[in-house]
Enzyme design. Structure first.
Site, PDB file in Angstrom:
ATOM      1  NE  ARG A   1      -8.583   5.662   2.960  1.00 38.21           N
ATOM      2  CZ  ARG A   1      -9.112   5.656   4.189  1.00 38.21           C
ATOM      3  NH1 ARG A   1      -9.425   6.793   4.778  1.00 38.21           N
ATOM      4  NH2 ARG A   1      -9.334   4.513   4.812  1.00 38.21           N
TER       5      ARG A   1
ATOM      6  NE  ARG B   1      -4.249  -1.640   1.922  1.00 35.87           N
ATOM      7  CZ  ARG B   1      -5.171  -1.867   0.978  1.00 35.87           C
ATOM      8  NH1 ARG B   1      -5.316  -1.030  -0.017  1.00 35.87           N
ATOM      9  NH2 ARG B   1      -5.971  -2.916   1.048  1.00 35.87           N
TER      10      ARG B   1
END
Lengths: 341, 341
Positions: B27, B23
């Site tokens: 975000r 990841r």
């Protein structure tokens, strides 16, 4: 009295392997659902008549060698100043999570004898109604697990806020756990005074920590509780899930019995824990959802892995799931007794 | 080209330990949030221009030694006949979960080259834009993990329905995993054809299984995928979390590199995995949320535990959390390079 459970906790010989189940009182049982249809979980916990009835249901229905107090891990949080509620499909929700030094300094080191008298009344009532048939186990949550709920505001997958507090403000973390350990120690001692004959400390979510962090952030607080309760003379079970790499450290933290989950074979677990402790476990609770032959084959393996020395208490690796057929739980308890006789 | 990552996969000497992060596009990064503000996650996955842009963001911003395709594990489910969506705060929700033989027999063994052409277009675009700076990693979900989403209808804590299917209808389970393995194998081969230079198979939730169940229910299907992809010549990373007791079995299943989480010290993990595999991991991602000195001390420990032989790829034990400060990720990547030089 059937004292196989207490004997196994002390690693004394037993005639059959004792068995009980985490969440043996719960939604999988029609008798329990009938009561839950009319009362919330917290209502049941707060009413000794209902909590005692629910505690006794599995003793009537299953061949178990111990009763466990019906209660909830989070109960001590409310009188400490951390109110919570259970929200359908979400689990526990804590209104004002504990996130900073101010939140921790505001916590009350309540006396559980005054703050949770209904729990102690339940214990007295259950002991009376059990009338010596099987021992009664009390329980509480360990500091890491309780703190994780308090900090996250509920259940979590990553424990991000919990660990951020641990790493970022270790003094605040230790202060929080110190307060939790003080209250939990007194809470368990009060349970013993009220009549529980053994105690389980649930550090259910501690498997999220690596062993180094366990030593730094969890062990000192857990040890304090385990020592305090062991001094009272009742056996203490120390339980967690996902703890394959923590078992030596959990054993070092104290307690008479280490409870393990299904992720590690029980013989390997006992080797890590050491022969000076009893072990509890460790069938995968989802096996109760499948066919009975696979369930009993699994139970047989657990019994064989623990054979050869006294000190095994049969249990699942975690609580009974709500969708479990009660007949499977009955068959499992019977099998454990018959097979180990 | 910086080929430290590919060299480490093959256990060849490197000048510095290669590092990338699960990841690493996500975000926690403002550039990513700017795109997500205007597009859904699935929109980004389906538009090669956006997916390529997001894939490249961490390569621009961080000192990483590999890019990883921006995509989602669940993408292949839709063309197989298992549509899903992402619901805010809930994660993936599968409209009609796979629960019975009829559901499985209805699944399509789609050809990912026809069904997921946008993923392959993204790969070509990223390779073009990377222009050889660092290698590009492709990925897919392993059968157990994908099946758990398909059966539960989303994320799960207990995997109760998944395991109930496994135990109760093993033929249906194997049929489901066989179909998933066929599609995933082709999907990864198509990614290789399109240009990925290594592949990671995510069996993120396999740590819910005991080793015996892993051998029976997961390993055969995973092995099939790992073998198919290894035959194409690119290195394959085999990753899961909570796998301390599964590492030998995961290594036996195949792959060139085994990815491990922080719950097991990396030296102990490598010993279980065997010196004939490379290892990837394994810093706790929550360390990125704390102070930098504790973060780098943790990274230093990981590097020291892996020292002494080639074949270590530095990574976290799971994905970067959304609340992570990007500066900490930058500092970590720099530290890994500087410390291992």
């Amino acid at each position: 009295m059937n004292d196989n459970f207490l004997r196994a906790c002390r690693r004394e010989p037993v005639d059959v392997t004792p068995v009980w189940f985490m969440r043996q009182a719960g939604r999988y049982m029609a008798e329990y659902r009938a009561i839950r249809a009319r009362h919330t979980l917290l209502d049941i916990c707060r009413r000794p008549d209902l909590a005692a009835e629910v505690t006794l249901q599995p003793v009537e229905r299953l061949e178990v060698d111990a009763a466990i107090l019906f209660s909830d891990l989070l109960l001590p949080l409310e009188p400490m100043g951390i109110p919570f509620d259970f929200v359908k499909n979400e689990g526990p929700v804590i209104e004002r999570p504990v996130r900073a030094a101010e939140d921790v300094s505001r916590l009350r080191r309540c006396d559980p004898r005054e703050a949770l008298p209904h729990v102690l009344a339940t214990i007295r009532l259950v002991r009376h109604e059990l009338d010596g048939r099987v021992p009664l186990i009390g329980f509480a949550g360990a500091p890491f697990t309780l703190a994780s709920y308090a900090v996250e505001g509920g259940a979590s997958r990553s424990y991000a806020r919990t660990k951020a507090l641990m790493y970022g403000e270790p003094a605040v973390w230790h202060d929080l756990c110190d307060t939790l350990a003080a209250v939990v120690s007194e809470y368990l001692l009060a349970q013993v005074e009220a009549g529980v004959q053994a105690v389980q400390l649930f550090d259910s979510w501690v498997g999220a920590l690596c062993v180094r962090d366990y030593h730094e952030f969890a062990l000192p607080h857990t040890t304090r509780i385990l020592r305090a309760v062991q001094a009272s003379g009742v056996p203490v079970i120390h339980f967690g899930t996902g703890t394959a790499t923590l078992l030596e450290a959990m054993a070092a933290a104290g307690g008479d019995v280490v409870g393990v989950d299904w992720r590690i074979p029980l013989d390997e677990a006992w080797e890590r824990i050491g022969a000076d402790k009893a072990v509890q476990g460790n069938l995968d609770p989802t096996l109760l959802l499948g066919p009975i032959d696979r369930l009993l084959a699994g139970a047989d393996r657990v019994l064989r892995q623990a054979a050869g020395r006294p000190g095994h208490i049969f249990n699942l690796g975690h609580g009974i799931l709500p969708e479990t057929p009660v007949e499977h739980v009955q068959a499992l308890a019977q099998f454990v007794h018959a097979r180990s006789a």
